[in-house]
Design a protein around this motif. Structure first.
Motif, short mmCIF file in Angstrom:
data_model
loop_
_atom_site.label_atom_id
_atom_site.label_comp_id
_atom_site.label_asym_id
_atom_site.label_seq_id
_atom_site.Cartn_x
_atom_site.Cartn_y
_atom_site.Cartn_z
N THR A 143 -12.37 10.37 11.42
CA THR A 143 -10.92 10.61 11.45
C THR A 143 -10.18 9.28 11.42
N VAL A 144 -10.46 8.45 10.43
CA VAL A 144 -9.76 7.18 10.29
C VAL A 144 -8.81 7.21 9.10
N VAL A 145 -8.58 8.40 8.58
CA VAL A 145 -7.71 8.54 7.41
C VAL A 145 -6.32 7.92 7.64
N PRO A 146 -5.68 8.13 8.81
CA PRO A 146 -4.37 7.50 8.99
C PRO A 146 -4.38 6.00 8.80
N GLN A 147 -5.46 5.34 9.22
CA GLN A 147 -5.51 3.89 9.13
C GLN A 147 -5.91 3.41 7.74
N LEU A 148 -6.24 4.33 6.85
CA LEU A 148 -6.39 3.99 5.44
C LEU A 148 -5.07 4.18 4.70
N LEU A 149 -4.24 5.10 5.20
CA LEU A 149 -2.98 5.42 4.54
C LEU A 149 -1.85 4.49 4.95
N VAL A 150 -1.84 4.05 6.22
CA VAL A 150 -0.76 3.18 6.69
C VAL A 150 -0.71 1.87 5.90
N PRO A 151 -1.84 1.16 5.69
CA PRO A 151 -1.75 -0.07 4.89
C PRO A 151 -1.26 0.18 3.46
N LEU A 152 -1.65 1.32 2.87
CA LEU A 152 -1.21 1.63 1.52
C LEU A 152 0.31 1.78 1.47
N VAL A 153 0.86 2.50 2.44
CA VAL A 153 2.32 2.68 2.48
C VAL A 153 3.01 1.35 2.73
N ALA A 154 2.45 0.52 3.63
CA ALA A 154 3.06 -0.78 3.92
C ALA A 154 3.03 -1.69 2.70
N GLU A 155 1.96 -1.64 1.92
CA GLU A 155 1.85 -2.47 0.72
C GLU A 155 2.96 -2.14 -0.27
N GLY A 163 -6.56 16.67 4.12
CA GLY A 163 -7.24 15.47 3.66
C GLY A 163 -7.47 15.47 2.16
N LEU A 164 -7.93 16.58 1.63
CA LEU A 164 -8.18 16.67 0.19
C LEU A 164 -6.87 16.68 -0.60
N ALA A 165 -5.83 17.32 -0.06
CA ALA A 165 -4.53 17.32 -0.75
C ALA A 165 -3.95 15.91 -0.82
N SER A 166 -4.06 15.15 0.27
CA SER A 166 -3.54 13.78 0.28
C SER A 166 -4.34 12.90 -0.67
N VAL A 170 -10.87 8.79 1.36
CA VAL A 170 -10.11 9.76 2.15
C VAL A 170 -10.71 11.15 2.00
N ALA A 171 -11.06 11.53 0.78
CA ALA A 171 -11.64 12.86 0.56
C ALA A 171 -12.97 13.00 1.28
N PHE A 190 5.77 12.46 -1.43
CA PHE A 190 4.54 11.70 -1.21
C PHE A 190 4.45 11.22 0.23
N LEU A 191 5.54 10.61 0.73
CA LEU A 191 5.54 10.09 2.09
C LEU A 191 5.42 11.23 3.10
N ALA A 192 6.08 12.36 2.83
CA ALA A 192 6.00 13.50 3.75
C ALA A 192 4.58 14.06 3.83
N LEU A 193 3.91 14.17 2.67
CA LEU A 193 2.54 14.68 2.66
C LEU A 193 1.59 13.74 3.39
N ILE A 194 1.77 12.43 3.18
CA ILE A 194 0.93 11.46 3.87
C ILE A 194 1.17 11.53 5.38
N ALA A 195 2.44 11.68 5.78
CA ALA A 195 2.75 11.79 7.20
C ALA A 195 2.13 13.05 7.81
N LEU A 196 2.17 14.17 7.06
CA LEU A 196 1.57 15.41 7.56
C LEU A 196 0.06 15.27 7.69
N CYS A 197 -0.57 14.63 6.72
CA CYS A 197 -2.01 14.40 6.80
C CYS A 197 -2.34 13.52 8.00
N THR A 198 -1.51 12.52 8.23
CA THR A 198 -1.69 11.64 9.39
C THR A 198 -1.61 12.44 10.69
#
Length: 434
Positions: A151-163, A216-219, A117-118, A50-58
């Motif tokens: 292209t703000v997807v990374p900044q939607l994913l970072v808070p989710l991972v931090a939470e 983006g769609l995969a993440s 994100v999608a 999960f973390l690897a896929l999110i990092a790749l999308c980022t």
């Protein structure tokens, strides 16, 4: 971080240093609260995958902001212009990203991130495709503006991972995404330049469109399903921004620190293609592909990111930020020497990327944990950084036209001085940085 972060294991860790705005908010629910509300559990994929896929999308989505910079010479040739005359397109990308952050990133606290994100990934992909077919600089700039805003997807994913990260490992988890982000920046410069030189810059934009849609769609598919109970207008998070920033001195400080550091990096990095591909006394006469390989030095950021995350977890943000600014201050004279000495330019690129990533991880971790609205706080933080970067890039393009590489280095030094002056201000918040 303060010990209060570990007080409630099932709730995202937050500090209590300052009150935030009284506007109605819906804090991100814990895993227990999500199950109680009938929300689906996190996607059934191993945490590492999960973390690897999110990092790749980022990495892929972050690269979109930097596609134009290494391709300026090729675009100029296609449009019958000069690279310096098109340098403003790189600033358009950063301004677009900042605008997108203002409107879309705060929605991470209020709406289902899967759908967001999608949807944004599809919009960004379509805009990049239109950019690939742009008949002129104005149409290309418009496409870049829309693509960057989406292209703000990374900044939607970072808070989710931090939470969802354990309190004592939060900075390390954030660092994994930051490493992906900087890897994307390197890919945009290196692979973009190589593909652009071989096939043309339009193929770079077309390829970015395909990758953005796929990743983006995969993440989005593996993100935890969320059922947010929204109150008030959809864009209420945007209205919250001033109050959230006013309510947290630590957040304000992180915003200005990042604006100074990222501005210095942007001034130098977005102008580098002009120096490397230029001829005469202000250039090395490299091809676009050769100049793009210079971006490999940016891998220093991806290597340093995990180390920086561990240092923040162990020593706190303040010490890491101070060390980052000292390191960046060393890089500026090296960049200036690099105008005539390639070895100095190589060393400066490594040093500056190390400073940037350390500063970014420390400040973003702080921004994500200093208020009860992490997505809104993160928006303020990243917008401040990109606003500083966009202004510095715009000034650097003008400075290069009038004063050459020395002018670009002067802009970078000014931005670092402004950021450091704020960093050095005595802290007054009730909960000091460690």
């Amino acid at each position: 971080m303060p010990s209060s972060e570990t007080a409630a294991p099932t709730t995202p860790a937050l500090t209590t240093s300052a009150p935030t705005t009284s506007a109605p908010t819906t804090p991100a629910p814990s895993a227990t609260a999500e199950r109680a509300a009938g929300t689906a559990a996190p996607a059934p994929v191993p945490p590492g995958i999960f973390l690897a896929l999110i990092a790749l999308c980022t990495a892929v989505t972050a690269a979109n902001i930097y596609l134009a910079a290494p391709l300026l010479p090729l675009m100029a040739r296609d449009f019958g212009s000069t690279p310096s005359a098109l340098a403003w397109i790189a600033s358009v990308a950063q301004f677009g990203y900042a605008a997108g952050l203002l409107f879309f990133a705060p929605l991470g606290d209020r709406v289902n991130r899967r759908r967001l994100v999608a949807g944004l990934s599809v919009v960004a992909a379509v805009a990049l495709g239109l950019g690939a077919a742009a008949p002129g600089a104005t149409a290309l700039a418009a496409a870049v503006l829309v693509a960057s805003a989406a292209t703000v997807v990374p900044q939607l994913l970072v808070p989710l991972v931090a939470e969802r990260a354990p309190a004592h490992r939060r900075a390390s988890h954030v660092a994994a995404l930051i490493a992906g982000l900087f890897t994307g920046v390197v890919a945009a410069r290196v692979l973009g330049a190589l593909v652009g030189q071989a096939f043309g810059w339009r193929y770079v934009f077309a390829g970015a469109a395909v990758l953005t849609a796929l990743l983006g769609l995969a993440s989005a598919a593996v993100l935890p399903a969320e059922q947010r109970r929204r109150t008030g207008p959809l864009f209420a998070g945007l209205a919250q921004l001033p109050g959230v920033v006013r309510g947290s001195a630590e957040l304000r400080r992180a915003c200005i620190r990042q604006g100074g550091m990222y501005g210095a990096w942007s001034a130098l990095w977005t102008s580098l293609a002009l120096l490397l591909t230029g001829s005469g006394t202000e250039g090395y006469g490299m091809t676009t592909a050769t100049a793009g390989l210079f971006g490999l030095f940016g891998l220093a950021a991806a290597v340093v990111a995990p180390l920086a995350g561990g240092l923040v977890d162990r020593f706190g943000a303040a010490k890491v930020v101070s060390a980052g600014y000292v390191t960046a201050a060393v890089s500026v004279p090296l960049f200036w020497l690099g105008g005539g000495a390639l070895w100095a330019l190589c060393a400066a690129a490594i040093v500056l990327h190390m400073a940037l990533v350390a500063n970014h991880i420390a400040n973003q971790t702080l921004a994500l944990t200093t208020t009860s609205t992490p997505a809104v706080a993160n928006t303020a933080y990243v917008v401040a950084g990109f606003a500083g970067g966009a202004l510095a890039s715009a000034l650097a393009g003008t400075a290069f036209t009038h004063w050459g590489w020395t002018g670009v280095c002067a802009v970078a030094a000014l931005w670092l001085a402004l950021g450091w002056a704020t960093t050095a201000t005595p802290r007054r918040s009730a909960t000091p940085l460690r």
